[in-house]
Structure formats: structure tokens, C-alpha cells
Design an enzyme around this catalytic site. Sequence first.
Site, mmCIF file in Angstrom:
data_model
loop_
_atom_site.group_PDB
_atom_site.id
_atom_site.type_symbol
_atom_site.label_atom_id
_atom_site.label_comp_id
_atom_site.label_asym_id
_atom_site.label_seq_id
_atom_site.Cartn_x
_atom_site.Cartn_y
_atom_site.Cartn_z
ATOM 1 N N ASP A 146 0.780 -1.254 0.000
ATOM 2 C CA ASP A 146 0.000 0.000 0.000
ATOM 3 C C ASP A 146 0.808 1.299 0.000
ATOM 4 O O ASP A 146 1.765 1.441 0.762
ATOM 5 C CB ASP A 146 -0.853 0.080 1.272
ATOM 6 C CG ASP A 146 -1.513 -1.224 1.631
ATOM 7 O OD1 ASP A 146 -1.460 -2.162 0.842
ATOM 8 O OD2 ASP A 146 -2.074 -1.281 2.734
ATOM 9 N N TRP A 170 6.108 -10.134 1.191
ATOM 10 C CA TRP A 170 5.561 -9.355 2.304
ATOM 11 C C TRP A 170 6.199 -9.748 3.646
ATOM 12 O O TRP A 170 6.435 -10.929 3.890
ATOM 13 C CB TRP A 170 4.043 -9.560 2.372
ATOM 14 C CG TRP A 170 3.397 -8.679 3.385
ATOM 15 C CD1 TRP A 170 2.967 -7.405 3.189
ATOM 16 C CD2 TRP A 170 3.127 -8.988 4.764
ATOM 17 N NE1 TRP A 170 2.446 -6.895 4.361
ATOM 18 C CE2 TRP A 170 2.533 -7.847 5.340
ATOM 19 C CE3 TRP A 170 3.337 -10.104 5.571
ATOM 20 C CZ2 TRP A 170 2.130 -7.796 6.668
ATOM 21 C CZ3 TRP A 170 2.943 -10.048 6.904
ATOM 22 C CH2 TRP A 170 2.342 -8.913 7.445
ATOM 23 N N GLU A 315 -10.346 -2.507 4.282
ATOM 24 C CA GLU A 315 -9.019 -1.988 4.632
ATOM 25 C C GLU A 315 -8.841 -0.591 4.025
ATOM 26 O O GLU A 315 -9.582 -0.184 3.130
ATOM 27 C CB GLU A 315 -7.923 -2.914 4.068
ATOM 28 C CG GLU A 315 -8.014 -4.342 4.597
ATOM 29 C CD GLU A 315 -6.883 -5.251 4.106
ATOM 30 O OE1 GLU A 315 -6.347 -5.994 4.909
ATOM 31 O OE2 GLU A 315 -6.544 -5.207 2.909
#
Length: 600
Positions: A146, A170, A315
Site C-alpha cells: 500500500d 511481504w 481496509e
Amino acid sequence: MRNKKSIISILSLAFLFANLSLQASEPKLSIRSLGDSHSLVQIENASKYILLPVQESAKEARIYYVVNNDVKGNFNVRMAVDSIDYYVPMEIGMYNNQSITLSIQWVDEKAICWENIQLSDTFDTANRETLRPAYHFAPQYGWMNDPNGMFYKDGVWHLYYQYNPYGSMWGNMHWGHASSKDLIHWEHHPVALQPDALGAIFSGSCVVDSNNTAGFGKNAIIAFYTSASDRQMQSMAYSTDNGMTFKKYNANPIVTSSLRDFRDPKVIWHEESKKWIMVLAAGQEMQFYSSTDLKEWTYESSFGQGHGCHDGVWECPDLLKLPVEGTNEHRWVLLCNINPGGPFGGSATQYFTGNFDGKQFVCESDKDVVKWMDFGKDHYATVSFSNAPSGRHTVMAWMSNWQYANVVPTTQFRSANSVPRDISLFKHNGEVYLRSCPVKELNALRTEIKRSHQPLRLSAKPHEWKTFNKYNDGIYELDFVIKNQDAETITITLSNDKGDSICWTYDFVSQMVSFDRTKSGNMDFHPDFPAITSCPLFSESNETRLRIYVDKCSVESFGDGGRWCMTNLVFPSEPYTHISYEAQGGKASISAEYYPINMK
Ligand code: FRU
């Protein structure tokens, strides 16, 4: 003679000392196995970096770094077991002359990482990826998801992002940082926020505190982020050097909850109530809090139950007030990223339009209305820049999908952002929708070598635009005007000599447009990657415009000035070098402009 002898022995002693002190100052690495897959790496006389070998298919090892007996932090690295994909650097130069120990657990003593760990004063960030985008932001190395904390101040756009500096998958969430004067050319900066005892640094936002409401100084930049460990809570940090470095607030966390999913604070100034508002993603709802000093927050309300799509976790919210084109009206827009549950599987950005009075968001649409901001598979975590100039509402999305983001076929870095887009609102069939336009700054990248053709009559037999392929290096913009007379479908196909192709099909019967990447190139890395994405045309006219941005591994399509858009990744074996057109069931025409893009 005696004199000569003593001179020689003095000289040789001096030589010995010089040599010894040279040896003493040379960086030294020793590795001791403690059994049970636990080893210690001890470093004397640190170089600038220790380089750790990574094998992406290995499981994560836990690394604690200890300086003079104190634990300074910990992170996870997929330490190479039987082959090396790449190295990641850990900076240790600042601990020079101190004793540094890495305590590494969960790696077998026979793993090849032990003999390949290196000390070095350099780390090579030169590009090694043929599909690295040219005009989209991507990290130099490592993993990105993000966009975070984006703000504009004094002519500079700041972008922070979810970043793993210790691997291209990640993990170890930091806030990476870059800045730009034109939203296109980005300068990379050192990491802005590092994990701490409260947890990793998850997504969030920044505001420019122009009235010093928080007491950290006029025009301080205040960052809000989620501290994530096994629980999630909101923390803040402040910067008095325009976002280059941050100090964490010493009374963190500032907002807590017993909810498991409780994250991604977006803070805005609400002019009408003269308060700061924080929107938080809380499971399948958005929660609103208010504050006057950015430190004490009061819960106001929640929104979401029964509204829109709930096939995943909500989110990365955003809340913006936008004018509705052609009217004197405004609407509040609540951006709500959802994963999974997107229209084509995995992640996507939905939004709600309505009113926000400083306490509550009221959606104006029926509960079952779902509005998608982008109709591709690779558009997620969209949020806006705070404090953007000239009334602009500028957003960026992470250009990937959680279904396969960790395994897309690049390794030096993983993921890029979408091109920045300016958003506004338009009315269509009684509903208010978001329009997303590529920012005007992109036009400056067009080179002189433009190619174009006048309207061409289309038929059922594919027609190739012959001059298109000449300058194509996979970095370009295309602009089409399509006039339909009575055709049922029109298809535009981009292809290369290796047999890879992508195509757009306008279906004028169902008033839908689709993008097909099922033959786009490398797709083996994940079964969810091949896809056809589609969306309504949002248009009543029989003339329609299509702008396409291609940048090595991404294709962003904007219809009718951004009334719809579609963002999709592709991994062709070489750039698409042919364009062809066809129309089925009737007559239509198409004209085209092609602009190679030059980043210099
Ligand atoms: C969205 C997200 C956020 C979270 C971050 C962690 O992609 O899951 O909700 O803060 O990524 O990296």
C-alpha cells in the site's frame, strides 16, 4: 653496521605494527552454531552493510540484532538453504567500533547461507529486471504494498509505502519513502518508520499540521499508522523536517480496540466541525473518530453494515469531499478497499457516496449498490494525497492483487503503484460515480515521435496498424477515438511475435467493455492471474474515447475521460509490437494516437 641493523629492526617493527593495526581495523565475521538451528553471527569492525543471502522458497528465519549486549530490533529473512535468489542488505555501519551480533534462529547449520553471508561497503541497486516500469513508482529493491501517508507541501509530493527491505515478499513492514516534484520522477529516501516494540508499521496517513494543533510545531508533518503485532492499534509520529525523518510520539498507542482487524488510520481535517477526523478499517466496517489535538480521539460512529460488498475484510479507508460535475452539489466519498471480494477475485477498491457531518457517514445509495473505483484486477489500497494543491484530489493505488502479489515474476523488487490519478464525481442514471483521470503531469512525458492514423473503417477482418511497432519498447501511451455506427462488438488487440496478446472488446449490445489477459505472456506463476476483466461503459453516446498507459508490466485503461478505468498487470515475453482492430456485426471506425514515453 650495528646502526644499520637497528634501523632495519625498527623498520620491520613499524611494518608489523602497521600491518597489525590494518588487520585490526578490517571487518571480520565469525559464525558459531549453537545447535537446534540457532547460530550467532558476530561482527568486528563493521563495514557499511552485512549482505544476507535470500532463497524465496525457504521459510523465514528470525534475526535479532544485538549491539553491545542490547537487542536493537528483530526481523525475518528467508535465509538461503540450497540456492541463492538475491542478497538483502542490513545497514550496520552506524555501529562501527561496537560489538554486533546477529542471533539467527530457524536455519539449519548445513544451509548455504552461512558460507555466503558477506560484509560490504556497497550494495548494488542497479536495475536487473527487464520488466521494471519506467514511469510508475517501484522500490529500488524489496517488497512494496500500500501507498501510505501521502502528502504535498511546498511543491513536493511525498509518498510513503508498506515496505520490506529484507526481501521481495511481504513481511517486516516499514514505511519506505520517496518524493517527487511532478508525481512522476521519484527520488528514493531512507526508510521513514521502522518496526518497534509495539509492532510492525502498517498502513496509515499523514497530515500537515499548519495550525500546530498537536504542539509539535507549526507545519509539522504528523503520521498516523497501525502498530501491528498480534493486536492492532494506532500510533503517531511527527516530523519537523518536512517528512524526511520522524520521531515516534512517546505516549503511543493513541487509539486501541479489542477488535482483531483494526487498522489503516486515515486522518483528514473536517472544516465544517473544525475537527480532525480519523477513519479506521474495523473488520467489515469503517469507524469514525474525532479530535482537536490529533492525540486524544473520541469515537463517533461506524458505517458499513449491510452496505456494498462484504465478501472480504475492509481496509485502507479514505474520506473526501468532492464537487459533482455540472452541479452546485458536493458529496462525501468513502473509499473502502476490500480483500478478497473484488469483482474479479481478490483485492479491489469500492466506494460509497453520501454525506458526512463530522460524526456520521450516511450513504445515499441503496444498500445493495456496489460501486467499484477500477475494474481491473490490480488496483488496491487506493488513498489520496493530503494537502494537495489547487483543489486537486490526487490518488494512487498499489498495482497488484493479494491473490498473487508475492509471486509475480520479478525478484529484485515486487510491485509498483498505479499512475497518480485526479478524481472527481459525475452523475449517471441517477447515481453519483467517481471519475479517475491520469494526472496532467503525464502529458509532459510524451515524446515528439508521435504516430497517428485518421479514422479507419473497421470490418470483421482484422486490420493491422502497420507503423505502430517501429519505436515500441513497452513504455507508451495510446489514445483512441472509436465511432460506432451499428457494430455489435469492436476489438483492439495488442500482440508480439512470441504469440503473447491482450485485447479490449467493446460490446455495444450489452454496453460493456472487457480486457482479456488470458494470453498476455508469463502467467504460470499463479492460477488466479489469467483473467478477463469487464465493466459498464457509463456512456450514452456512440463515440467513445480510450486512453491506455503501458509500462513494461502494466496496462491501465481509461474510458471517456476516466468514467471507467481498468488496471491490469501483464508479463509479456517481449513488448507488444502489433496493434490490430476488428468490428463484428456492423460498421464502426477508429482513430489512434501513439506516444512513446521518455523519462529523461
Ligand atoms: C492492505 C493491508 C493493510 C495493512 C497492510 C499491511 O493491503 O492489508 O490493511 O495495513 O496491508 O501491510
